[in-house]
Scaffold this active site. Structure first.
Site, PDB file in Angstrom:
ATOM      1  N   GLU A  67       0.481   1.518 -10.997  1.00 18.50           N
ATOM      2  CA  GLU A  67      -0.082   1.333 -12.333  1.00 18.50           C
ATOM      3  C   GLU A  67       0.179  -0.078 -12.843  1.00 18.50           C
ATOM      4  O   GLU A  67      -0.704  -0.724 -13.423  1.00 18.50           O
ATOM      5  CB  GLU A  67       0.513   2.353 -13.302  1.00 18.50           C
ATOM      6  N   PRO A 271       6.379   7.362   3.605  1.00 14.08           N
ATOM      7  CA  PRO A 271       6.410   8.418   2.592  1.00 14.08           C
ATOM      8  C   PRO A 271       6.206   7.847   1.185  1.00 14.08           C
ATOM      9  O   PRO A 271       6.606   6.717   0.895  1.00 14.08           O
ATOM     10  CB  PRO A 271       7.808   9.022   2.749  1.00 14.08           C
ATOM     11  N   ARG A 272       5.580   8.652   0.329  1.00 13.43           N
ATOM     12  CA  ARG A 272       5.331   8.206  -1.040  1.00 13.43           C
ATOM     13  C   ARG A 272       6.641   7.884  -1.757  1.00 13.43           C
ATOM     14  O   ARG A 272       6.709   6.940  -2.544  1.00 13.43           O
ATOM     15  CB  ARG A 272       4.565   9.298  -1.800  1.00 13.43           C
ATOM     16  N   LEU A 312      10.258   0.149  -0.466  1.00 13.36           N
ATOM     17  CA  LEU A 312       9.318  -0.063  -1.573  1.00 13.36           C
ATOM     18  C   LEU A 312       8.714  -1.461  -1.512  1.00 13.36           C
ATOM     19  O   LEU A 312       9.343  -2.399  -1.036  1.00 13.36           O
ATOM     20  CB  LEU A 312      10.042   0.092  -2.918  1.00 13.36           C
ATOM     21  N   GLY A 313       7.480  -1.572  -2.015  1.00 14.60           N
ATOM     22  CA  GLY A 313       6.878  -2.876  -2.194  1.00 14.60           C
ATOM     23  C   GLY A 313       6.387  -3.533  -0.930  1.00 14.60           C
ATOM     24  O   GLY A 313       6.131  -4.744  -0.939  1.00 14.60           O
ATOM     25  N   GLU A 314       6.221  -2.767   0.154  1.00 15.46           N
ATOM     26  CA  GLU A 314       5.793  -3.379   1.420  1.00 15.46           C
ATOM     27  C   GLU A 314       4.480  -2.798   1.937  1.00 15.46           C
ATOM     28  O   GLU A 314       4.135  -2.996   3.102  1.00 15.46           O
ATOM     29  CB  GLU A 314       6.882  -3.231   2.480  1.00 15.46           C
ATOM     30  N   ASN A 338      -4.929   6.030  -4.333  1.00  7.68           N
ATOM     31  CA  ASN A 338      -5.948   4.978  -4.411  1.00  7.68           C
ATOM     32  C   ASN A 338      -6.309   4.445  -3.025  1.00  7.68           C
ATOM     33  O   ASN A 338      -5.478   3.835  -2.353  1.00  7.68           O
ATOM     34  CB  ASN A 338      -5.419   3.847  -5.293  1.00  7.68           C
ATOM     35  N   GLU A 341      -6.840  -0.093  -1.917  1.00  7.90           N
ATOM     36  CA  GLU A 341      -5.898  -1.068  -1.362  1.00  7.90           C
ATOM     37  C   GLU A 341      -6.057  -1.207   0.152  1.00  7.90           C
ATOM     38  O   GLU A 341      -6.185  -2.328   0.661  1.00  7.90           O
ATOM     39  CB  GLU A 341      -4.478  -0.702  -1.742  1.00  7.90           C
TER      40      GLU A 341
END
Length: 765
Positions: A67, A271-272, A312-314, A338, A341
């Protein structure tokens, strides 16, 4: 706002207040564990760690990393005209957003939705516009911002079926928030219709698509990407992204089938929620898979069958490495994630059946051939296999709005007087319906188109822009405002706010009285910064200069009936009668007894005539009212006493009449003749109050001496006998009001006065 909505919000606020300390401690512990500093932990309680910049400021709030990334383009567009504050709630989103802030933007943790935290936050940051994203609906934040006159918008709105169902169970609380949203830009029609069902006015919502289509592709560290490409070499691979419990099993089952033909195939499993990584790795190894876990610093070797990317963030790394992507959240009933991406970086996407959160985007990608939907998990291997070596997917076409388009709409909302910090306050400190209340109810919505005005007080209709009484002591002192009183109590309240609470108020009083004021009232008037008189007569009773601004009428709301017979049927009135009305308070000063006395002999002479009395008697006038009923009883149905109706319903009751009678013995101003004349109804009125300035004697009606029932009767009789006279005078009455007594004219004159009072004082020479 309904009583149920108000009660629901109060219950919510009470519950949050009670649970606030527990929630605050848990939140602080979670952020501290993630490495957030003590100074920044305080931001969640509304304590800012940065100064507020000068100039207008937009508060953009998001929660998740996705978001927050989706609104960075919007933040950059808004930054052309505003300073930007972006808030998030998690440590990971804070870290990512802080590293990608556009110019003129800064980041803070969002305040918890407790009253103290939200108030501290708003008092420090004083945003000019509050923009929520996707499904972020926080009752205290929305209510507190709206109460301060800060426009509240929800952009990129997307609520899952589960979220909509939850809010439906809490519909009164949802309705409280919907009332305060100035604009909603929804990703899809399902969300828009769901919000309207929760109470959002339909005119405030528009389906615009998703901002995520305009969001930049997720970034990737060039050094890490080069290292991974060197480690993996030319090895074939595919990606299972944003998986949820149960979907790892689906992905590994497909991977097992795919490796039958391609034994060196590698699965990148992301994984989310990365904190599930250790448990997932343990399960996979127990099943016999060779797993390398990135969260533990492990690198994929030749023997690795599954590379578990629990970081995270990769995502930018993994989408750049894979051409075939299974996107999770789609076999679990979560609505999907989404797909733009991965497609933006050349990957092709396979999804399960649950894609309601991104249905419009997926449908566009299905048409372009960049995505495929499967219903059965067993089909995943068949769909992924051909994509592993496929050429890059075409760049997706624009699906949603451009950030600059959304920014333009939001900045327009920021400048709308209906949503800005109020600079004029119109108090109405009386619960019962009165002429003053009616004036405020009709004027304030009209004035709000041109100036930031709010009414305040009990029992105001929901459509009137208003500010709660309880918030008045909390208004910032720095802002110069006008306080427009119309009663003694309201003058007293204004003086307390100005001199005790030190608010920068310019005090205005409107006087309609046509008699000498008491010493107390004179003292209050002397302390006002400006005084308005509603007529020349009223001005003559003041001991100081006054601006004369006559009351006006809404000539669109009060207008002749398109079909009087049909209207009378709807109101339960006889369609062929000659209806003579007398509306207002039932008491001696209003002359209701004179009307009864004047009409009784006329009813005997004119069989088609019917007299209508509408109004309410307070306790001290109940005996007076009972006497009127007794005197009129002999005429039977020819004399009707009607209950008082709401202000907004009065126009129909005027338009149904043939003649209106205003028999007052005393009156300050008196709107009823204007309301009748605007409705195309001639008026017989006494020479009191401003009636001589309102009624053109012999052209729009007839004027008679006060307290003279015989004169009143003689004036009414010609209208009962001559329909042409009623028609001529009714048309002239409508024209007279439209020329000289419009509500718009009154509103414009008042706004001009307000603006003069709001000007800074001239510098001393």
């Amino acid at each position: 706002m309904s009583l149920a909505a108000s009660v629901a919000f109060r219950l919510y606020r009470g519950a949050v207040t009670a649970l606030g300390p527990i929630v605050t401690r848990r939140d602080a512990a979670k952020l501290a564990t993630a490495g957030v500093s003590t100074e920044r932990l305080a931001e969640r309680e509304g304590h800012a760690s940065l100064p507020r910049p000068d100039g207008p400021l937009v508060w953009l709030h998001a929660v998740s990393v996705g978001e927050a990334q989706s609104i960075l383009g919007l933040a950059a567009a808004l930054g052309a005209s505003h300073e930007i504050l972006i808030t998030t709630t998690s440590a990971s989103s804070a870290e990512i957003v802080a590293s990608r802030l556009p110019p003129r933007a800064r980041h803070q943790f969002a305040p918890l939705d407790t009253v103290p935290a939200v108030e501290r936050f708003l008092e420090h940051w004083r945003p000019d516009l509050f923009v929520l994203t996707e499904s972020e609906l926080w009752p205290n934040q929305i209510a507190a911002a709206a109460a301060r006159g800060i426009p509240v918008a929800l952009v990129n709105a997307r609520l899952s079926d589960r979220s909509l169902a939850r809010w439906r169970r809490l519909r009164p609380l949802a309705s409280h928030m919907m009332d305060r949203l100035g604009s909603v830009l929804a990703q899809d029609r399902r969300t828009a219709e769901g919000l309207v069902a929760l109470g959002l006015p339909p005119e405030r919502v528009e389906v615009t698509g998703t901002l995520k289509s305009a969001a930049p592709a997720p970034e990737a560290d060039p050094t890490k990407l080069a290292d991974l490409r060197e480690v993996l070499g030319s090895r074939p691979l595919w990606l299972a992204a944003s998986t949820h419990p149960g979907e790892e099993e689906i992905a590994t089952a497909a991977h097992h089938r795919l490796r039958d033909d391609r034994p060196d195939l590698l699965l990148l499993l992301v994984p989310r929620h990365p904190d599930r990584g250790p448990a997932i790795a343990e399960t996979l190894r127990a099943e016999g898979w060779a797993v390398a876990r990135r969260g533990a610093g492990e690198r994929p070797g030749a023997e690795t069958e599954i590379y578990l990317a629990d970081t995270l963030g990769e995502m930018g790394l993994w989408y750049r490495l894979a051409r075939a992507v299974f996107l999770g959240g789609s076999f679990a009933p979560l609505g999907g994630h989404n797909p733009l991406e991965p497609v933006a970086l050349g990957a092709r996407v396979v999804t399960g059946p649950h894609i309601t959160n991104f249905a419009d985007i997926f449908n566009a990608l299905f048409a372009e051939g960049s995505a495929e939907r499967i219903e059965d998990p067993a089909a995943l291997a068949r769909s992924i296999g051909p994509l592993i070596d496929a050429p890059p997917a075409p760049k997706p076409q624009a699906i949603g709005p451009r950030p600059d388009e959304i920014a333009a709409r939001l900045t327009a909302l920021d400048s709308d007087p209906a949503f800005t910090d109020p600079v004029v306050i119109a108090p109405n400190l009386k619960r019962r319906l009165s002429g003053v209340t009616a004036t405020i109810v009709r004027l304030v919505p009209l004035q709000a188109r041109d100036i930031a005005i709010r009414a305040t007080g009990p029992a105001l209709p929901a459509h009137v822009p208003q500010i709660p009484l309880a918030l008045l002591p909390l208004l910032p002192r720095r802002t110069r405002r006008v306080w427009h009183a119309r009663r003694n109590t309201e003058m007293v309240a204004g003086l307390v706010l100005k001199h005790v609470l030190r608010k920068r108020l310019r005090l205005v009083f409107t006087s309609a009285s046509q008699r000498r004021h008491t010493g107390f009232t004179k003292g209050l008037i002397a302390r006002m910064d400006a005084v308005i008189a509603t007529s020349e007569k009223s001005a003559a009773y003041l001991d100081r200069p006054a601006t004369v601004i006559r009351h006006g009428i809404d000539t669109e709301g009060f207008a002749p009936a398109a079909d009087r017979a049909v209207l009378r049927d709807l109101l339960g009135l006889p369609r062929d009668a000659i209806l003579v009305g007398c509306y207002g308070r039932i008491r001696g000063s209003k002359g209701t007894d004179l009307f009864v006395e004047a009409m009784l002999p006329l009813l005997a002479d004119h069989p088609r005539a019917v007299a209508l009395v509408m109004g309410r008697a307070v306790e001290k006038d109940r005996r007076f009212e009972a006497d009127l009923h007794a005197r009129a009883a002999a005429s039977g149905e020819r004399f009707r006493f009607l209950p008082e109706v709401p202000v907004e319903a009065m126009a129909d009751w005027y338009a149904a009449l043939d003649l209106f009678v205003a028999p007052q013995r005393w009156e300050g101003f008196g709107l009823t003749p204007l309301e009748a004349m605007a409705s195309g109804v001639p008026v017989v009125a006494t020479r009191v109050g401003a009636f001589e300035e309102l009624v053109a004697d012999g052209r729009t009606g007839t004027l008679v001496p006060p307290d003279d029932a015989e004169a009143l009767s003689r004036a009414i009789a010609p209208y009962l006998a001559d329909p042409d006279l009623r028609t001529r005078h009714g048309a002239a009455a409508r024209d007279h009001v439209a020329r000289h007594f419009t509500l718009q004219g009154e509103a414009d004159a008042l706004v001009t006065l307000y603006r003069d009072l709001l000007k800074p004082p001239a510098p001393r020479t």
